[in-house]
Design a protein around this motif. Sequence first.
Motif, short mmCIF file in Angstrom:
data_model
loop_
_atom_site.label_atom_id
_atom_site.label_comp_id
_atom_site.label_asym_id
_atom_site.label_seq_id
_atom_site.Cartn_x
_atom_site.Cartn_y
_atom_site.Cartn_z
N PRO A 337 -1.81 1.51 -1.30
CA PRO A 337 -2.00 0.99 -2.13
C PRO A 337 -0.79 0.56 -3.01
CG PRO A 337 -2.35 3.33 -2.51
CD PRO A 337 -2.29 2.69 -0.81
N ILE A 339 1.13 -1.46 -6.01
CA ILE A 339 1.29 -1.78 -7.78
C ILE A 339 2.70 -2.55 -8.14
CG2 ILE A 339 0.97 -1.11 -10.02
CD1 ILE A 339 -0.30 1.57 -9.40
N GLU A 357 0.00 -14.20 -6.33
CA GLU A 357 -1.17 -14.38 -6.52
C GLU A 357 -1.85 -14.59 -5.17
OE1 GLU A 357 -3.66 -13.73 -8.91
OE2 GLU A 357 -2.00 -13.28 -9.72
N ARG A 360 -2.23 -11.41 -3.39
CA ARG A 360 -3.31 -10.29 -3.61
C ARG A 360 -4.29 -9.99 -2.43
NH1 ARG A 360 -3.92 -10.99 -10.03
NH2 ARG A 360 -4.76 -9.06 -9.51
N SER A 361 -4.37 -11.11 -2.40
CA SER A 361 -5.89 -11.50 -0.92
C SER A 361 -5.39 -10.76 0.03
CB SER A 361 -6.12 -12.41 -0.93
OG SER A 361 -5.48 -13.90 -0.83
N ASN A 364 -3.18 -4.31 -0.91
CA ASN A 364 -3.89 -3.84 -1.27
C ASN A 364 -2.98 -3.43 -2.57
OD1 ASN A 364 -5.41 -2.33 -3.30
ND2 ASN A 364 -4.82 -0.32 -1.74
N LEU A 365 -2.79 -5.24 -3.44
CA LEU A 365 -1.33 -5.65 -4.55
C LEU A 365 -2.92 -5.75 -5.91
CD1 LEU A 365 0.95 -5.70 -5.63
CD2 LEU A 365 0.49 -8.19 -4.38
N ARG A 366 -2.23 -4.77 -6.77
CA ARG A 366 -3.15 -5.19 -7.96
C ARG A 366 -2.04 -5.33 -8.67
NH1 ARG A 366 -4.16 -1.06 -12.33
NH2 ARG A 366 -3.24 0.65 -10.91
N VAL A 367 -1.66 -6.47 -9.64
CA VAL A 367 -0.68 -6.82 -10.23
C VAL A 367 -0.76 -6.84 -11.97
CG1 VAL A 367 0.88 -9.24 -10.39
CG2 VAL A 367 -0.28 -8.66 -8.58
N ILE A 368 -0.30 -5.93 -12.55
CA ILE A 368 -0.05 -5.76 -13.91
C ILE A 368 1.19 -6.87 -14.75
CG2 ILE A 368 0.37 -4.33 -16.24
CD1 ILE A 368 -0.74 -2.90 -12.66
N TYR A 369 1.07 -7.45 -14.98
CA TYR A 369 1.36 -8.80 -15.66
C TYR A 369 2.16 -8.48 -17.52
CZ TYR A 369 0.98 -12.03 -11.70
OH TYR A 369 0.80 -12.68 -10.28
N HIS A 393 -1.74 2.70 -16.41
CA HIS A 393 -2.29 1.51 -15.61
C HIS A 393 -1.80 2.42 -13.94
CE1 HIS A 393 -3.12 -2.44 -17.04
NE2 HIS A 393 -2.36 -2.20 -17.93
#
Length: 437
Positions: A337, A339, A357, A360-361, A364-369, A393
Amino acid sequence: MRLAWAAFWVAVYLCMALGPLFVLLVGTTQTNAGFWWDFAIALGFAGTAMMGMQFMLTARFKHAMAPFGIDIIYYFHRYIAVVALVLILAHPIVLASDNPALLGFLNPLRAPWQMTAGLASIVSLTMLMVTSWWRRRLSLHYDAWRRWHSALAIAALGLALAHIGGVGHYVAAPWKRALWTAIGASWLGVIAYVRIVSPWSMLRRPYDVVDVRPERGDAWTVVVRPRGHQGFRYHPGQFAWLTLRASPFAMHEHPFSISSSPVGSEHLEFTIKELGDFTATIKTVRSGETAFVDGPYGAFTIDRHPARGYVFIAGGIGIAPLMGMLRALADRGDTRPIILFYAYRRWERLTCREAIETLRSQINLRVIYVLGEPPEGWDGETGRIDSGVLSRHLPSTRRNLHYFVCGPEAMTEAVERALYDLGVPLGQLHTELFDMA
């Protein structure tokens, strides 16, 4: 093993820095001049040794820098220079306080040549420090400053060596003169390596610019390919010195993070924002031009810090080395994972937005702008990356993750404090200090 090598290179530095002082203390003929005179002489020798070691610190010896990271070495170089200047300034001040008659040596028309050489060395070193610490306030062009910095440093060291040799008393013994000559020669040898040997090696290993593509936020990605050689192996997140439209001997190189993945391609990519004199010209570079690359450098990489997962925190163009790590994770098929916190002023100027972006596909990446000036209808985070944003987060297992932070100095300092307050161990926090000039 890394700690052992770090301890080894620290010991080497201390031995070389204290070597000239050893020359002074061992077997010195008694002068009966008193404590303050001897103390002042010791200050001069110690300061000169530190001055000489400054060339060692910036010579980019990869094995010596690897345990620390070159950014840390350069910051140490910057601040130890202040210590050296204080010691060297204290040398004549203490001497003159002990014997006011020495003030007459301030007049170069009356002073012996070796005393004038010592005074000129102090003037050169002072000018070097002033132009380095206040370069931006003095509006000095980076390339011009680098040339003056090098010239003043060489002049300060050469004049100091001439002063010591001219005075002669403390290096009069044959073995002392031989040892002092060897120490001085080693410093001059490093200068020759940095200014002649290393540029010559780079000249024989050129690169071709194959693409210059625009990015959001007044940034550009320069893609280069090795010409007639295999380039170099590097870890994701590292950086290199890039020279464009100049010879390696011209000292027109600039450090940039490598934003490409080291997996499966010989190409190197540098994502560069228009921030200064040189970077404003990047958009005019064309495919087919010749480039020279000196690298890789830096310890800011996930490969040095295995973990169950990672948190990347970027501000502005600080995304560049993190893109290299994200792309490497994707190319390696990594499933851990990740972040990413990414702070920028406006959404439409967010550098590498489309590439993020896409990633992300793939992983296993979660992005918080986090936007400073969000568009109408924005429901994400706003303002700055602070403890509130992080705590909302980060997972409950945040103490098991490693954190990589890159961005403006004010942002990185605030994020470091916030993560510390949230209980993140300092050993798991890694910051890229990219403002080295």
